[in-house]
Structures are given as structure tokens and as C-alpha cells.
Design a protein around this motif. Sequence first.
Motif, PDB file in Angstrom:
ATOM      1  N   GLN A 132      40.081  14.456  44.579  1.00  0.00           N
ATOM      2  CA  GLN A 132      39.429  13.159  44.416  1.00  0.00           C
ATOM      3  C   GLN A 132      40.392  12.024  44.111  1.00  0.00           C
ATOM      4  N   GLU A 133      41.674  12.238  44.274  1.00  0.00           N
ATOM      5  CA  GLU A 133      42.612  11.171  43.919  1.00  0.00           C
ATOM      6  C   GLU A 133      43.881  11.269  44.749  1.00  0.00           C
ATOM      7  N   ARG A 134      44.413  10.121  45.136  1.00  0.00           N
ATOM      8  CA  ARG A 134      45.700  10.033  45.818  1.00  0.00           C
ATOM      9  C   ARG A 134      46.515   8.924  45.157  1.00  0.00           C
ATOM     10  N   ARG A 135      47.692   9.248  44.706  1.00  0.00           N
ATOM     11  CA  ARG A 135      48.614   8.232  44.197  1.00  0.00           C
ATOM     12  C   ARG A 135      49.941   8.425  44.920  1.00  0.00           C
ATOM     13  N   GLU A 136      50.062   7.747  46.034  1.00  0.00           N
ATOM     14  CA  GLU A 136      51.264   7.866  46.843  1.00  0.00           C
ATOM     15  C   GLU A 136      52.364   6.977  46.269  1.00  0.00           C
ATOM     16  N   VAL A 137      53.524   7.548  46.048  1.00  0.00           N
ATOM     17  CA  VAL A 137      54.688   6.815  45.543  1.00  0.00           C
ATOM     18  C   VAL A 137      55.644   6.590  46.705  1.00  0.00           C
ATOM     19  N   ASP A 138      56.039   5.355  46.925  1.00  0.00           N
ATOM     20  CA  ASP A 138      56.938   5.020  48.023  1.00  0.00           C
ATOM     21  C   ASP A 138      58.242   5.822  47.934  1.00  0.00           C
ATOM     22  N   GLY A 139      58.587   6.444  49.045  1.00  0.00           N
ATOM     23  CA  GLY A 139      59.846   7.187  49.108  1.00  0.00           C
ATOM     24  C   GLY A 139      59.823   8.540  48.435  1.00  0.00           C
ATOM     25  N   ALA A 140      58.671   8.949  47.926  1.00  0.00           N
ATOM     26  CA  ALA A 140      58.603  10.225  47.196  1.00  0.00           C
ATOM     27  C   ALA A 140      58.765  11.412  48.145  1.00  0.00           C
ATOM     28  N   ARG A 141      59.616  12.340  47.755  1.00  0.00           N
ATOM     29  CA  ARG A 141      59.785  13.596  48.493  1.00  0.00           C
ATOM     30  C   ARG A 141      59.278  14.783  47.680  1.00  0.00           C
ATOM     31  N   HIS A 142      58.659  14.469  46.550  1.00  0.00           N
ATOM     32  CA  HIS A 142      58.020  15.486  45.710  1.00  0.00           C
ATOM     33  C   HIS A 142      56.530  15.176  45.621  1.00  0.00           C
ATOM     34  N   LYS A 143      55.736  16.229  45.502  1.00  0.00           N
ATOM     35  CA  LYS A 143      54.290  16.075  45.345  1.00  0.00           C
ATOM     36  C   LYS A 143      53.797  17.006  44.245  1.00  0.00           C
ATOM     37  N   ALA A 144      52.857  16.497  43.447  1.00  0.00           N
ATOM     38  CA  ALA A 144      52.159  17.326  42.468  1.00  0.00           C
ATOM     39  C   ALA A 144      50.697  17.335  42.872  1.00  0.00           C
ATOM     40  N   MET A 145      50.109  18.516  43.000  1.00  0.00           N
ATOM     41  CA  MET A 145      48.752  18.609  43.521  1.00  0.00           C
ATOM     42  C   MET A 145      48.019  19.798  42.930  1.00  0.00           C
ATOM     43  N   THR A 146      46.711  19.754  43.041  1.00  0.00           N
ATOM     44  CA  THR A 146      45.934  20.934  42.696  1.00  0.00           C
ATOM     45  C   THR A 146      46.149  21.980  43.780  1.00  0.00           C
ATOM     46  N   VAL A 147      46.031  23.236  43.411  1.00  0.00           N
ATOM     47  CA  VAL A 147      46.421  24.317  44.319  1.00  0.00           C
ATOM     48  C   VAL A 147      45.591  24.322  45.595  1.00  0.00           C
ATOM     49  N   SER A 469      25.330  13.190  35.278  1.00  0.00           N
ATOM     50  CA  SER A 469      24.888  13.512  36.639  1.00  0.00           C
ATOM     51  C   SER A 469      25.330  12.431  37.609  1.00  0.00           C
ATOM     52  N   LEU A 470      25.178  11.193  37.202  1.00  0.00           N
ATOM     53  CA  LEU A 470      25.615  10.089  38.046  1.00  0.00           C
ATOM     54  C   LEU A 470      27.122  10.138  38.262  1.00  0.00           C
ATOM     55  N   ASN A 471      27.849  10.516  37.230  1.00  0.00           N
ATOM     56  CA  ASN A 471      29.297  10.673  37.339  1.00  0.00           C
ATOM     57  C   ASN A 471      29.652  11.704  38.405  1.00  0.00           C
ATOM     58  N   LYS A 472      28.872  12.773  38.472  1.00  0.00           N
ATOM     59  CA  LYS A 472      29.106  13.818  39.469  1.00  0.00           C
ATOM     60  C   LYS A 472      28.795  13.325  40.883  1.00  0.00           C
ATOM     61  N   VAL A 473      27.795  12.455  41.010  1.00  0.00           N
ATOM     62  CA  VAL A 473      27.474  11.886  42.316  1.00  0.00           C
ATOM     63  C   VAL A 473      28.649  11.052  42.826  1.00  0.00           C
ATOM     64  N   PHE A 474      29.217  10.228  41.952  1.00  0.00           N
ATOM     65  CA  PHE A 474      30.387   9.442  42.340  1.00  0.00           C
ATOM     66  C   PHE A 474      31.540  10.361  42.727  1.00  0.00           C
ATOM     67  N   ASP A 475      31.720  11.438  41.973  1.00  0.00           N
ATOM     68  CA  ASP A 475      32.794  12.388  42.251  1.00  0.00           C
ATOM     69  C   ASP A 475      32.618  13.018  43.630  1.00  0.00           C
ATOM     70  N   LEU A 476      31.378  13.374  43.952  1.00  0.00           N
ATOM     71  CA  LEU A 476      31.081  13.963  45.258  1.00  0.00           C
ATOM     72  C   LEU A 476      31.386  12.980  46.380  1.00  0.00           C
ATOM     73  N   TYR A 477      30.988  11.731  46.205  1.00  0.00           N
ATOM     74  CA  TYR A 477      31.232  10.716  47.230  1.00  0.00           C
ATOM     75  C   TYR A 477      32.732  10.506  47.437  1.00  0.00           C
ATOM     76  N   ILE A 478      33.486  10.455  46.352  1.00  0.00           N
ATOM     77  CA  ILE A 478      34.931  10.256  46.449  1.00  0.00           C
ATOM     78  C   ILE A 478      35.577  11.413  47.206  1.00  0.00           C
ATOM     79  N   TRP A 479      35.164  12.629  46.899  1.00  0.00           N
ATOM     80  CA  TRP A 479      35.714  13.813  47.572  1.00  0.00           C
ATOM     81  C   TRP A 479      35.472  13.730  49.082  1.00  0.00           C
ATOM     82  N   LEU A 480      34.249  13.393  49.464  1.00  0.00           N
ATOM     83  CA  LEU A 480      33.926  13.285  50.887  1.00  0.00           C
ATOM     84  C   LEU A 480      34.657  12.121  51.547  1.00  0.00           C
ATOM     85  N   SER A 481      34.867  11.039  50.793  1.00  0.00           N
ATOM     86  CA  SER A 481      35.517   9.855  51.375  1.00  0.00           C
ATOM     87  C   SER A 481      36.961  10.119  51.766  1.00  0.00           C
ATOM     88  N   PHE A 482      37.632  11.053  51.102  1.00  0.00           N
ATOM     89  CA  PHE A 482      39.004  11.387  51.457  1.00  0.00           C
ATOM     90  C   PHE A 482      39.075  12.278  52.691  1.00  0.00           C
TER      91      PHE A 482
END
Length: 608
Positions: A132-147, A469-482
Motif C-alpha cells: 500500500q505504499e511506494r516511496r521512490e528515492v531518486d538514484g536508489a539502487r537499494h529497496k526495502a519491501m515486504t516479502v 472498518s472505514l480505515n480498512k476500506v481506504f487500505d483496500l482501495y490503495i492496494w488496488l490502486s497500485f
Amino acid sequence: MMLTLKQLLGARRWSLIPVPSLRQLDQAEGDTSPFLGTFCCKAGTSSKLQPSTLLDLTDLTLPHKWYPSARSKKRLIVLHVGPTNSGKTFKALQRLQLCSSGVYCGPLRLLAWEVAERLNKSNTACSLITGQERREVDGARHKAMTVEMADISREYECGVIDEIQMIGCQERGFSFTRALLGLAVNELHLCGDPAVVPLIQDIIATTGDSLQVQHYSRLSPLVPLSRPLKAYSNVKRGDCIIAFSRREIFSIKAEQFNDSSSGYDILVASDAIGMGLNLNIRRIVFSTLEKFDGTRFRPLDVMQIKQIAGRAGRYGSSFQKGEVTCLDLYDLPRLHNSIAAPSVPIKAAGLFPSLDQLALYSSVHSSRTFATILEEYIKMARLSHHYFLCNCDTMLEVARLLDEFPMSIKDRFLFCICPIDLDNQVVTGALLKFATEYCKYGGVSLGTSLSSSSTQIPRTQGALVELESLNKVFDLYIWLSFRLEDAFVDRDSAITQKELCGILIEAGLKMVGSKKTKNVQIKRQASGFNTREKSQANLGGFSVDKDIGDLLESKKNKNETWKESCIFEDDVESSRLNLSIQELDYYERKDCKKAQGPSQLWTPKWVS
């Protein structure tokens, strides 16, 4: 020449892309697996698959061959094993930082965030990527992510997989298996419990990689206490109480630790804290040693108890000795036995078929529903003794809900794997609304939004649950939007409203459970909240109560960052009284877009 999946399916003309795991639809172009190559040799260019090929389509005995990029390398696998707080992950991250490029894969979003922060502060540019999140750093050659987001489409010098023992998890194990087999790196560092050593040795023997095992010892002592806590009134600074449901967490927090002037500095958390979170904890207190698994209460296993208990006494913190106990005397003997016992060896790794495999199988049975196809595939799948099929009950339930929707198999697969709580009617309704609009219009507006009347601090547990519950709805929408960016266009609005939900939930936790209205009002005034004032403050396109507006404005003026006291994103569900955990960079987000589109989803009373 290798045929593409689109060529294989011929006249069907399905617009499919390789999807490497149930938790990620990788947008990068990837190699078609040798699994498909074997099929091509036997099926030729026929656009219709014959029943004789079904045995091959359900053959999952050689999953290491699904990743030719990783197999083209002779990887060095370094397995760092030891108890919690032994420095194994620290050692692996040191190596990651020294390499010219690298990828970190962890079980929690918060862990990925911690690693990204650490590398960036050390002048090693690192991007953060979660579901649910992307924080792209310019020039980054390393990534930290969920598995689940592990990038197997690119080559890196170094990779790290944290908490590798979760490869045996019934729900998420396949993501760790995919990362282990698929990361195209020169060296891969695995960090986890010694119980995983025999299994990793067996798996690596099939890949042609070399393996080194490094053992670690705990850096600070962990002492199981001989006496139980007995009552929550006996907690002390630095204690962490482990509960196993939101209701229990809310109850403990609200009834015992609501008073910000009490002097307590206590963490209330779920068992997810055992997945590797680095917190300053003096003593772990188990409220119980049983957990409801969705169907029944079951005892925690030895590894779970040790992983959670081991979070006490972090090396280098103000608590150099960790302690662990239980609330009740009844649980103490099993706690002591578990701490002293070795972890039970993990015998098999989780596995699940990819979209490519399911799509080919479904082409033989085009008249059947996706749910039926998935059930049949699971029954027919063949695996070696090193692997097991992960649980997909939720995926099957969603597939049945969406059986009548006119979707491509790729879109159906995506909707079936989205993060959803099917026990929550609001979230399930949101999923059906999103699917309806996507099939009917090709675009999905958020439709659900916070109003001025709903941006008040929830004062009851029921109101808190509805806001969650509303927080989860927003979370679901964000996941699908990516994953469907052209269709789910209101991502910025969903992100902003989700963050506001988090702030309201945090403030609400300080209110819920208080039995005396007078005391509640005194506490709220002492913490700077004046709910009698209804003047409005402008916040990212919303009208909010002055208490929330003043609170955020003070944080903005001091150039401080917010960290949510409740880590709902990782289901850690913890609440700290006067400290906080997850970063919120509210003021870096864009203003909300106005929601557009068809009629709104039915929503709780907090939502207009």
C-alpha cells in the motif's frame, strides 16, 4: 523459441502478465518459467490445451525451476540463525549496506520502513515498497519491501530475507519460498530461527547454490520470572502486555492505561510483535498463552512463545536484561518449558501456483468458474515432501463472491488476493462495490469519504470499530490502486483520509473504556483536547474538529512527524500511552481529490 503465455492462449487473447505471488502483481516483464517451456514442448502451438497436459500443469514438484534468472547465478546463501536479539539481522544489513545494490524483504511493513530509514540515514539511498505504499528515492539502487513484494525481475548484488522461519507459515509461507528461490542476487542473506536450518539445506541442495550457516547467541540475558503479574495494576515502566484480539487490546489499554498523567510507559501489542520489531521493552507479559485461529482456541507453539518473549531486553537499549512472565500462575510452567526448549524443526516450505499456471489450467475448463478451477487445481497439485500448499480459504471465498462478475482471469485473480477481512461487512461491501464499478465502468471512484461530522474523536468502542472498518476500506482501495492505476484514480484521496482515520483512532483509544464521564473530560482537557469547541480547521481538503486541527498544526509547526500508536497496517494492534510507533508524513501528501462516480457504498454512521 519460447512462446509467451499470450501466444499459448491464442484466440482467447487474454491480456495477462506474469504474477509471481499471491500478494503482488509484478508489473515488470519477467521470464516465462521453465514450467511453461515444458508445456510448450508437449502442447506445441495449439491454442486449446488437451486433458493429457493436466498432469504437467499441476506438477509443482520442482519450484526452483520457475526462476531461470536466479538459477543462472551461482548464488552464495548465508543463513544467519540464532535467538531473538542476537545480532543476526544487524550483521546481514551491514553487508547489504556495503553492496552496490540490494533488496531487503521483511514480514512487516514497519520492518521495511525501519530498514529504509536506516539505509537512507547512512547515505545509502533506499526506496520503500509495500503493498500500500511506494516511496521512490531518486538514484536508489537499494529497496526495502515486504516479502510479498520481493522483486525477482531485476538483478541485485545482495539480498536479505528476514524472519525466514516464516517460510513454514500456512498463510504466508509461499511468499518467503518465492523470495528464497527467485531473488536474482549474487549473495542472499537469510535471518531466522535455527529450526529452519535442515529445510533450507535441503532446498538449496536442489538449486545449485552454495550455503553457509552462521550461528549466533543472544546478546543480552532473557529471564523467565517465577511469579506471574497477577493484575495489570502491577505493570512497570518498559512492560509490554501481549494480547491476542483487538477487543482485548482495547480493553486492557482503556481500562488500565488511559490516564496520560499516570506515569505509565506501557506497550500493549499482539503476537505480531514477535515478527522482528525492535522496541525498547523491559518485560514481556503474556495475557494468555492461547490464541483464536479463526475456528478454535489453540495454544501458542514453542517458536511463537520464544519469538515474542525474546523482544524483551534489546541489546543497546536502556533495558540490558529482558524478563518475561504471564498474567496468570496457570501459564507459568508452560512458559518456562517453552523458553528452555529448542524450536521444533520446520519440515516444509509454503507454495502456491502462480497466475500463469492457473490461467493455463483454466483454459481447459473455460466453462467453469474460477472458484471451481482453483478448488480442482489444489486437489490435483503434486508437490515434493519439501513443500506444502498454503491455505487459500479467503481467496476461495472471494472467488465465489465474484463468480458472476465478467472479469478476465488476471483481474479476477487480483481481486481474489487483495487484503480483505471477509468478516467485516463494510469492507466486503466495499470490495463488491469496487468490483461492480470496475466491470461496469472500467473506473472506480473512492465513493466513501470522511465528512465534517465524522472527523470527531470516537468516544465508544463501537464507534472506534466503525472508524477502523472505514480505515480498512481506504487500505483496500490503495492496494488496488497500485495494481490498477488507470481504474482506481483516487489514491491520493484514499491515502489522506486513511491517515486522518489513523489520527482519529489514536485519539479515540485514549477515550474508549472510561467509565466516568467527568474523568474522561479531565483527561481530554489535560491532553489538550477541547471537544466543546466546534470551530473548524482546514486539513487537506477536510473540515475537522478544532482539537484535531490544533493537534496536527502543532506537530506541523514543530516540524515533527507523527507515528501511529496503533499499527493496524501490520496487525500489530499495539497502543503506547505517550510514545508512538509508525510514521505519518501527513503534510507531505497531496490534497484530496473529489470523489466522483456512481452511488456510494453503504457505510456506517461515521460516514456521510
